[in-house]
Scaffold this motif. Structure first.
Motif, PDB file in Angstrom:
ATOM      1  N   ILE A   1       0.839  -1.205   0.000  1.00 40.87           N
ATOM      2  CA  ILE A   1       0.000   0.000   0.000  1.00 40.87           C
ATOM      3  C   ILE A   1       0.874   1.255   0.000  1.00 40.87           C
ATOM      4  O   ILE A   1       0.660   2.175  -0.790  1.00 40.87           O
ATOM      5  N   VAL A   2       1.858   1.297   0.867  1.00 38.47           N
ATOM      6  CA  VAL A   2       2.724   2.473   0.966  1.00 38.47           C
ATOM      7  C   VAL A   2       3.539   2.659  -0.324  1.00 38.47           C
ATOM      8  O   VAL A   2       3.696   3.788  -0.807  1.00 38.47           O
ATOM      9  N   THR A   3       4.020   1.568  -0.895  1.00 39.51           N
ATOM     10  CA  THR A   3       4.774   1.661  -2.147  1.00 39.51           C
ATOM     11  C   THR A   3       3.878   2.184  -3.268  1.00 39.51           C
ATOM     12  O   THR A   3       4.288   3.041  -4.057  1.00 39.51           O
ATOM     13  N   ALA A   4       2.645   1.677  -3.327  1.00 39.78           N
ATOM     14  CA  ALA A   4       1.700   2.164  -4.334  1.00 39.78           C
ATOM     15  C   ALA A   4       1.370   3.635  -4.110  1.00 39.78           C
ATOM     16  O   ALA A   4       1.289   4.411  -5.067  1.00 39.78           O
ATOM     17  N   GLN A   5       1.214   4.035  -2.851  1.00 41.98           N
ATOM     18  CA  GLN A   5       0.960   5.449  -2.544  1.00 41.98           C
ATOM     19  C   GLN A   5       2.111   6.311  -3.033  1.00 41.98           C
ATOM     20  O   GLN A   5       1.897   7.378  -3.620  1.00 41.98           O
ATOM     21  N   LEU A   6       3.320   5.870  -2.784  1.00 43.25           N
ATOM     22  CA  LEU A   6       4.509   6.620  -3.202  1.00 43.25           C
ATOM     23  C   LEU A   6       4.552   6.769  -4.720  1.00 43.25           C
ATOM     24  O   LEU A   6       4.758   7.870  -5.241  1.00 43.25           O
ATOM     25  N   LEU A   7       4.318   5.677  -5.423  1.00 47.14           N
ATOM     26  CA  LEU A   7       4.350   5.709  -6.884  1.00 47.14           C
ATOM     27  C   LEU A   7       3.259   6.627  -7.449  1.00 47.14           C
ATOM     28  O   LEU A   7       3.532   7.492  -8.288  1.00 47.14           O
ATOM     29  N   VAL A   8       2.043   6.472  -6.974  1.00 49.10           N
ATOM     30  CA  VAL A   8       0.938   7.283  -7.485  1.00 49.10           C
ATOM     31  C   VAL A   8       1.125   8.755  -7.109  1.00 49.10           C
ATOM     32  O   VAL A   8       0.897   9.651  -7.931  1.00 49.10           O
ATOM     33  N   ALA A   9       1.583   9.024  -5.899  1.00 50.40           N
ATOM     34  CA  ALA A   9       1.824  10.413  -5.492  1.00 50.40           C
ATOM     35  C   ALA A   9       2.899  11.048  -6.366  1.00 50.40           C
ATOM     36  O   ALA A   9       2.779  12.221  -6.752  1.00 50.40           O
ATOM     37  N   TYR A  10       3.929  10.285  -6.700  1.00 50.79           N
ATOM     38  CA  TYR A  10       4.975  10.827  -7.565  1.00 50.79           C
ATOM     39  C   TYR A  10       4.425  11.125  -8.954  1.00 50.79           C
ATOM     40  O   TYR A  10       4.730  12.163  -9.542  1.00 50.79           O
ATOM     41  N   LEU A  11       3.605  10.231  -9.487  1.00 45.77           N
ATOM     42  CA  LEU A  11       3.003  10.471 -10.801  1.00 45.77           C
ATOM     43  C   LEU A  11       2.081  11.692 -10.768  1.00 45.77           C
ATOM     44  O   LEU A  11       2.056  12.484 -11.721  1.00 45.77           O
TER      45      LEU A  11
ATOM     46  N   GLU B   1       2.370  14.365  -8.838  1.00 44.69           N
ATOM     47  CA  GLU B   1       3.156  15.605  -8.843  1.00 44.69           C
ATOM     48  C   GLU B   1       3.975  15.753 -10.123  1.00 44.69           C
ATOM     49  O   GLU B   1       4.193  16.857 -10.598  1.00 44.69           O
ATOM     50  N   LEU B   2       4.391  14.655 -10.719  1.00 43.52           N
ATOM     51  CA  LEU B   2       5.160  14.711 -11.961  1.00 43.52           C
ATOM     52  C   LEU B   2       4.331  15.301 -13.101  1.00 43.52           C
ATOM     53  O   LEU B   2       4.821  16.105 -13.892  1.00 43.52           O
ATOM     54  N   PHE B   3       3.053  14.912 -13.158  1.00 46.44           N
ATOM     55  CA  PHE B   3       2.176  15.396 -14.230  1.00 46.44           C
ATOM     56  C   PHE B   3       1.260  16.539 -13.791  1.00 46.44           C
ATOM     57  O   PHE B   3       0.466  17.032 -14.589  1.00 46.44           O
ATOM     58  N   GLY B   4       1.352  16.946 -12.521  1.00 45.40           N
ATOM     59  CA  GLY B   4       0.520  18.046 -12.037  1.00 45.40           C
ATOM     60  C   GLY B   4      -0.970  17.719 -12.065  1.00 45.40           C
ATOM     61  O   GLY B   4      -1.785  18.576 -12.403  1.00 45.40           O
ATOM     62  N   LEU B   5      -1.321  16.504 -11.699  1.00 40.90           N
ATOM     63  CA  LEU B   5      -2.718  16.068 -11.745  1.00 40.90           C
ATOM     64  C   LEU B   5      -3.529  16.592 -10.560  1.00 40.90           C
ATOM     65  O   LEU B   5      -2.974  16.834  -9.482  1.00 40.90           O
ATOM     66  N   PHE B   6      -4.812  16.750 -10.760  1.00 40.75           N
ATOM     67  CA  PHE B   6      -5.773  17.099  -9.713  1.00 40.75           C
ATOM     68  C   PHE B   6      -5.436  18.399  -8.996  1.00 40.75           C
ATOM     69  O   PHE B   6      -5.731  18.577  -7.817  1.00 40.75           O
ATOM     70  N   GLY B   7      -4.793  19.313  -9.669  1.00 42.92           N
ATOM     71  CA  GLY B   7      -4.477  20.607  -9.078  1.00 42.92           C
ATOM     72  C   GLY B   7      -3.159  20.659  -8.319  1.00 42.92           C
ATOM     73  O   GLY B   7      -2.794  21.701  -7.777  1.00 42.92           O
ATOM     74  N   ALA B   8      -2.434  19.547  -8.270  1.00 42.61           N
ATOM     75  CA  ALA B   8      -1.126  19.539  -7.594  1.00 42.61           C
ATOM     76  C   ALA B   8      -0.114  20.309  -8.442  1.00 42.61           C
ATOM     77  O   ALA B   8      -0.204  20.349  -9.668  1.00 42.61           O
ATOM     78  N   ASP B   9       0.846  20.928  -7.780  1.00 41.39           N
ATOM     79  CA  ASP B   9       1.904  21.632  -8.502  1.00 41.39           C
ATOM     80  C   ASP B   9       2.751  20.622  -9.272  1.00 41.39           C
ATOM     81  O   ASP B   9       3.206  19.620  -8.708  1.00 41.39           O
TER      82      ASP B   9
END
Length: 144
Positions: free
Chosen positions: A100-110, A112-120
């Motif tokens: 779960i934590v690894t998946a969270q890390l990967l998805v969170a990085y994606l 922020e990398l693509f600026g999805l959902f209003g993230a910088d």
């Protein structure tokens, strides 16, 4: 910065304990009853905290958010509860939480990398990718 790290550690610990509690609760009451109770008791706590902490915001402000899809976060919360319960039930608390934590890390990085959902939007950094790969290798080692 250190306060943020301490709060994140607390969050991770609480999520791990909650996952085990939810899984045990499910064994005695059924998954949807347990998940519903978790969401309902969480709502009750949020309502009490709102009443005693200055009442910032109102129900009306929820429906005036710019991106209406953000209102699906409660639905996501129910799905998260379900998937955490099932993953712990089908493997073990440590293995499930590690994935779960690894998946969270990967998805969170994606995100922020693509600026999805209003993230910088953030630039690609190979060291972050290496960190994710190391987390995956860590899971493989842990599982063996």
């Amino acid at each position: 910065m250190w306060l943020g790290i301490l709060i994140a550690i607390t969050s991770g610990a609480l999520m791990s304990v909650q996952g085990v509690f939810n899984t045990e609760l499910t064994k005695q009451s059924g998954i949807w009853m347990a998940a519903g109770f978790v969401q309902l008791s969480g709502f009750a706590l949020c309502l009490l905290m709102w009443l005693f902490s200055g009442r910032q915001g109102s129900v009306g402000t929820l429906f005036s958010v710019d991106n209406k899809y953000m209102l699906l976060s409660g639905v996501l919360g129910a799905l998260i509860t379900y998937t955490v319960i099932k993953s712990i039930e089908l493997s073990s608390p440590a293995k499930a939480i590690m994935v779960i934590v690894t998946a969270q890390l990967l998805v969170a990085y994606l995100i922020e990398l693509f600026g999805l959902f209003g993230a910088d939007k953030q630039p690609f950094e190979s060291k972050k990718l290496c960190g994710i790969v190391l987390a995956i290798i860590g899971f493989i080692i842990f599982k063996i």
